[in-house]
Design a protein around this motif. Structure first.
Motif, short mmCIF file in Angstrom:
data_model
loop_
_atom_site.label_atom_id
_atom_site.label_comp_id
_atom_site.label_asym_id
_atom_site.label_seq_id
_atom_site.Cartn_x
_atom_site.Cartn_y
_atom_site.Cartn_z
N SER A 2 -2.22 8.54 -20.47
CA SER A 2 -0.92 8.42 -19.81
C SER A 2 0.19 8.82 -20.78
O SER A 2 0.17 8.47 -21.94
N ASP A 3 1.15 9.57 -20.27
CA ASP A 3 2.30 9.96 -21.09
C ASP A 3 3.60 9.44 -20.49
O ASP A 3 4.67 9.99 -20.73
N LEU A 4 3.53 8.38 -19.74
CA LEU A 4 4.73 7.87 -19.08
C LEU A 4 5.61 7.07 -20.03
O LEU A 4 6.79 6.93 -19.80
N LYS A 5 5.02 6.49 -21.06
CA LYS A 5 5.74 5.66 -22.02
C LYS A 5 6.53 4.56 -21.31
O LYS A 5 7.67 4.26 -21.65
N THR A 85 -6.53 4.37 -22.08
CA THR A 85 -5.76 5.57 -21.75
C THR A 85 -4.27 5.43 -22.06
O THR A 85 -3.55 6.41 -22.02
N LEU A 86 -3.82 4.22 -22.35
CA LEU A 86 -2.39 4.00 -22.58
C LEU A 86 -2.01 4.31 -24.03
O LEU A 86 -2.79 4.13 -24.94
N THR A 87 -0.78 4.75 -24.18
CA THR A 87 -0.26 5.04 -25.51
C THR A 87 0.38 3.77 -26.09
O THR A 87 0.75 2.87 -25.33
N PRO A 88 0.56 3.68 -27.40
CA PRO A 88 1.21 2.50 -27.98
C PRO A 88 2.61 2.24 -27.43
O PRO A 88 3.06 1.11 -27.39
N ALA A 89 3.30 3.29 -26.98
CA ALA A 89 4.65 3.11 -26.42
C ALA A 89 4.62 2.35 -25.10
O ALA A 89 5.64 1.81 -24.67
N GLU A 90 3.48 2.29 -24.46
CA GLU A 90 3.38 1.61 -23.17
C GLU A 90 3.05 0.12 -23.31
O GLU A 90 2.97 -0.59 -22.33
#
Length: 123
Positions: A2-5, A85-90
């Motif tokens: 995911s790139d939604l942040k 699948t999540l980024t640390p920003a999420e």
């Protein structure tokens, strides 16, 4: 990935996990009630149920409990895959997203232990 942040993605996944948690707990509780219903009817009216009916309530109850255990464990597995699948920003700072995962796994394990206990002490 995911790139939604956006932490709302994490919280949506967590809400879904908690919905499956409630479903698995309901299945486990219903299975326990069904499994014990045969014993209740037998103690209230000893000649009301045949042995086959008692056996049917026993197996049907255990099936519901195991379905609840499977639901709990599989939803934990799915949630873990979403977390990967999540980024640390999420993830909000300091938020531990694994508690729901641990609770679901514990419920699944306890349901399996309950099934074993009911099997061992079947009336």
């Amino acid at each position: 990935m995911s790139d939604l942040k956006d932490p709302r993605v994490l919280f949506a996944a967590e809400r879904t996990l908690l919905a499956w948690n409630r479903t698995s707990l309901s299945l486990i509780a219903f299975g326990f009630v069904v499994e014990r219903a045969g014993l209740l009817v037998d103690s209230i009216a000893p000649n009301a149920m045949h042995a086959a009916q008692m056996l049917a309530t026993f197996w049907l109850g255990l099936a519901f409990i195991l379905l609840g255990a499977f639901t709990s464990l599989f939803s934990a597995f799915q949630y873990r895959q979403v977390l990967a699948t999540l980024t640390p920003a999420e993830f909000p700072p300091g938020y531990n997203a694994r508690w729901g995962l641990l609770v679901n796994v514990a419920i699944g394990v306890f349901a399996i232990l309950l099934t074993g206990a009911l099997w061992f002490w079947r009336g």
